[in-house]
Design a protein around this motif. Structure first.
Motif, PDB file in Angstrom:
ATOM      1  N   ASN A 132       0.814  -1.223   0.000  1.00 51.17           N
ATOM      2  CA  ASN A 132       0.000   0.000   0.000  1.00 51.17           C
ATOM      3  C   ASN A 132       0.845   1.269   0.000  1.00 51.17           C
ATOM      4  O   ASN A 132       0.406   2.306  -0.471  1.00 51.17           O
ATOM      5  CB  ASN A 132      -0.932   0.013   1.218  1.00 51.17           C
ATOM      6  N   PHE A 135       2.141   1.290  -3.990  1.00 46.18           N
ATOM      7  CA  PHE A 135       1.091   1.629  -4.954  1.00 46.18           C
ATOM      8  C   PHE A 135       0.040   2.423  -4.195  1.00 46.18           C
ATOM      9  O   PHE A 135      -0.952   1.899  -3.704  1.00 46.18           O
ATOM     10  CB  PHE A 135       0.505   0.347  -5.577  1.00 46.18           C
ATOM     11  N   THR A 136       0.309   3.696  -4.127  1.00 48.95           N
ATOM     12  CA  THR A 136      -0.464   4.553  -3.226  1.00 48.95           C
ATOM     13  C   THR A 136      -1.836   4.928  -3.764  1.00 48.95           C
ATOM     14  O   THR A 136      -2.745   5.210  -3.006  1.00 48.95           O
ATOM     15  CB  THR A 136       0.313   5.847  -2.949  1.00 48.95           C
ATOM     16  N   SER A 137      -1.994   4.941  -5.079  1.00 48.32           N
ATOM     17  CA  SER A 137      -3.310   5.306  -5.614  1.00 48.32           C
ATOM     18  C   SER A 137      -3.487   4.674  -6.988  1.00 48.32           C
ATOM     19  O   SER A 137      -2.542   4.145  -7.555  1.00 48.32           O
ATOM     20  CB  SER A 137      -3.433   6.820  -5.742  1.00 48.32           C
TER      21      SER A 137
END
Lengths: 156, 663
Positions: A132, A135-137
């Motif tokens: 997470n 790959f934050t968004s």
């Protein structure tokens, strides 16, 4: 003469085609889902050989043809750029491998980042745990992903 | 070739010949005026000139221009009209008639090595590096006397690439795509890091933007496209074939030495941006690759194996077989396509477990439902992995928008990463039969039968490729591709010899549907066949038949299919000259044992336009194999034919038994 005209028209339409793709995609680094359509007709790589100067698609050994519209035009082989290019071209597969904690794309990423055999398992697990943070968004780009991975690794 | 050099060589050859005085004096004058990059003194030039001539003389006395290796390098092939190179790009040849003249080309090549270096242009030593190394070795050329003794660019490439081994890569066909039917071959070069994804894929293919099928087929068959070699990272090819086109890939490692791989690379670089007319049947992707292998190891002799004076058909899997037969294959890997992996994961889940995945992929529930479900950790992992892969598949097939894709893709990956346990995502996908171990590409059949109490003998020849009833090993299940099948019959009582049928093409694609993959099945065939009409004996008609439908796979029934189909027949014996029908067919295709397969079908067609009739036919065919390349097929059929009002109907029964040999 006819051949020259034909080639010019063809090359122009290739450029147009490339433009059509570029218009619909983000230009500031590439993200998830970007490259899946790229070889829709399997032609892009084949078309490369015929563009008038032949160099826009990097057609020789040692110079990988990357996703040119991601702004990765250089033919340099610095390891940083190799990682970056690999990520840009394979972001979705690398992402799914990281989420699983194993896979060929994850192993290749590790190898490009200098992870040796002994450290591989730890590298894979660490990235999976930090998914997470990497790959934050949904709109994360490959440059951001690389930055995040480096941050995770440096955080220890 | 730069203007100066061309003019210079014309001048040199004319020096002792008949002088077309004004023209050659003018040329000489022009040459002296044009700037040369290096200024040669008269002495240097003379000694260089005589050295060049001595090399040429030695080459001639040893007839190097007739050497097989020279012919392989230049892609020369002989036929009844003489020698000709299969390469069509004039830039590949240094001599004016180089395409037809190995000797002139050899002379021009030797001379070209002594040309001065020109700004912004590749020197012939680099451009024709494979030729250079061979001639250098054969003639012991003193590289000290060359303006460019070594190709620095190539040395840099070797340093960066560090090539170790080469592989032949064979993506098999995709069940629903005609263009992929015969598979494809390309090469990869592995580097010192032995990482497959980063290996270099070398691919020869036709350049086309055609999407209109029939035109693509026509142009591809008759050489209207130019073929080029291209080089790209193997991961791009995997994405194209494995992920987007859903084709399984077989990787065959070759036992070439490092030196042989280097020689191969020399030649690949010589072919950079050089075109050849692409012919789907003979000078295709697979055939052109063989030149690079022959250059690496001439004893393989692959290009001669497939070349003949009459146009033949080079089928990709046959080239893999040839490479195997010549002892160059080392190891094989199977790389399942995305759909193969998806199907495998589905098979690991019960119906209820599949429901969880479908809730996400079909009904847009959030992937978090996996975590909330009552499944075991392992099943949660399989469901997450399935949702991840299936979501990618849906996006590549344009079934969901990019926004839906990234949202669901990220959500599913978040779920998966939270479950940890990387080892539970290792799937052992069962390996299907190796394609090069499947039955061979051509088939002859000899047999006998009886049709309504008339006994006959039958002979069939099929150049390619595979029918539903043939042994499945190494072929895509549910796929049928036939080209040019011809059958002859001799009826004993009437002493009648006739063409029974001629199938131009006969393609069938049975793609079983499941809860996730909603594939369609289809077929198309065209050719001459014997059709029965009330009041007439079997006439040879030309027919076009196609169909669309669905297929299902079942452990009891095998593959069950249902299709609707139109049928168009044309013949002078029909009144008027055509007959158009529509109807449907239903069939079951089942493997009863490894050596025994059965096909049961029923077809019902109503021809309402042109010459009208009703036809219903039931058929049961069984194939028994002795070896992969031999077997027998026994078929029984019963047809009812009547006119449009179902009157004047009659039955025709037929039983046939044929022995098959694949070769």
């Amino acid at each position: 003469m006819k051949k020259v005209v034909f080639l010019a028209v063809f090359a122009f339409s290739v450029v147009l085609m490339a433009d059509a793709f570029a218009v619909t995609k983000a230009n500031t680094g590439c993200g998830l889902g970007y490259v899946i359509f790229k070889n829709k007709s399997g032609l892009i790589s084949e078309i490369c050989a015929i563009t008038t100067n032949g160099t826009s698609c990097n057609q020789t050994f040692g110079i990988t043809s990357g996703t040119l519209d991601c702004g990765q035009q250089s033919a340099s082989l610095s390891s940083n750029e190799r990682v970056s290019r690999f990520l840009a071209d394979n972001l979705d597969n690398v992402a799914s491998d990281i989420s699983r904690g194993n896979g060929e794309y994850l192993n290749t990423l590790g190898m490009l980042m200098g992870v040796n055999e002994a450290q591989k398992s730890m590298f894979n697990t660490k990235l999976q745990r930090s998914f997470n943070r990497i790959f934050t968004s949904e709109n994360v780009t490959h440059t951001e992903v690389l930055q995040n991975i480096n941050n995770v690794l440096n955080a220890g | 070739m730069p203007v100066n050099t061309q003019l210079l060589s014309i001048w040199k050859t004319k020096r002792y010949g008949i002088c077309k005085s004004s023209v050659s004096f003018f040329i000489v004058f022009l040459c002296l005026l044009l700037p040369l990059d290096t200024v040669w003194s008269a002495d240097d030039e003379q000694s260089r000139g005589s050295y060049i001539n001595s090399l040429i003389n030695e080459a001639d006395s040893r007839k190097l221009y007739n050497e097989r290796y020279w012919h392989v390098l230049l892609h020369y092939k002989g036929n009844c009209f003489g020698t000709k190179s299969l390469i069509d790009d004039p830039r590949f040849f240094l001599a004016e008639k180089g395409k037809y003249d190995p000797k002139a080309e050899l002379h021009a090549t030797i001379r070209a090595f002594f040309e001065p270096e020109r700004e912004g242009q590749k020197h012939p030593v680099c451009r024709f590096i494979a030729r250079y190394h061979w001639l250098k070795e054969q003639l012991s050329i003193d590289s000290g006397r060359l303006p460019v003794p070594v190709c620095e660019e190539f040395n840099r490439i070797i340093e960066n690439v560090r090539p170790e081994t080469a592989n032949i890569i064979f993506p098999t066909s995709h069940i629903n795509s005609p263009a992929s039917m015969f598979g494809h071959t390309f090469l990869t070069v592995d580097t010192a890091n032995r990482n497959k994804l980063l290996s270099y894929a070398v691919n020869y293919s036709a350049l086309t933007r055609e999407t209109f099928g029939p035109l693509y087929a026509f142009k591809g068959v008759f050489g209207f496209y130019k073929g080029y070699f291209s080089i790209q990272p193997y991961y791009e090819k995997i994405r194209e074939y494995n992920d987007y086109n859903q084709r399984d890939i077989w990787e065959y490692r070759l036992n070439l030495t490092k030196e042989e791989v280097k020689r191969m690379m020399w030649h690949i670089l010589e072919l950079d941006q050089i075109y050849s007319d692409y012919y789907f049947f003979d000078e295709n992707c697979s055939y052109n690759l063989l030149f690079t292998l022959d250059v690496a190891r001439p004893s393989l002799n692959l290009t001669d194996t497939f070349y003949s004076w009459i146009p033949t058909w080079v089928i990709p899997v046959d080239t893999v077989r040839s490479v195997r037969d010549s002892g160059a294959l080392d190891k094989v890997w199977y790389r399942p396509s995305q759909v193969t992996r998806i199907k495998h994961m589905i098979s690991l889940l019960s119906r209820r477990e599949q429901d969880v995945a479908l809730a996400i992929t079909d009904n847009a529930k959030k992937p978090d439902v996996i975590l909330a479900s009552q499944l075991s950790l392992q099943k949660k992992i399989v469901v997450s992995d399935l949702v991840i892969e299936f979501t990618k598949y849906q996006y590549s097939q344009e079934e969901i928008s990019k926004q839906e894709y990234t949202k669901r893709f990220l959500g599913a990956m978040r779920v998966r990463s939270s479950l940890g346990s990387p080892e539970m995502s290792r799937y052992d996908i069962p390996e299907p039969g190796n394609p090069e171990e499947g039955h061979r590409s051509s088939r002859i059949s000899i047999g006998a039968g009886v049709k309504d109490s008339s006994v006959y003998q039958q002979f069939q020849y099929r150049p390619a490729y595979h029918t539903l009833l043939d042994p499945e090993k190494g072929y895509v299940p549910g796929g049928q591709i036939v080209f040019g099948n011809i059958a002859f019959r001799f009826y004993d009582d009437e002493k009648r010899f006739q063409v029974e049928r001629f199938d131009v093409v006969d393609i069938m694609s049975l793609a079983p549907r499941d809860r996730f993959l909603r594939s369609m099945s289809w077929k198309v065939n065209t050719g001459f066949r014997r059709e029965l009409y009330p009041g007439k004996t079997g006439h040879l008609v030309y027919g076009v038949n196609s169909g669309g439908g669905v297929a299902f796979e079942n452990s009891l029934l095998g593959i069950l299919y249902i299709m609707v189909e139109p049928d168009i027949l044309v013949s002078r014996s029909l009144d008027p000259n055509y007959s158009i029908g529509a109807g449907g067919s239903l069939g079951i295709l089942k493997n009863l044992a490894g050596w025994w397969k059965m096909h049961l079908s029923v077809k019902d067609l109503y021809y309402g336009a042109g010459e009208k009739r009703n036809m219903i036919k039931g058929e049961l065919s069984q194939r028994f194999s002795f070896t992969i390349n031999t077997g027998i097929v026994i078929s029984a059929s019963r047809t009812h034919v009547s006119d449009e009002d179902f009157r004047h109907g009659y039955y025709i029964n037929e039983l046939c038994c044929e022995g098959n040999l694949f070769f």
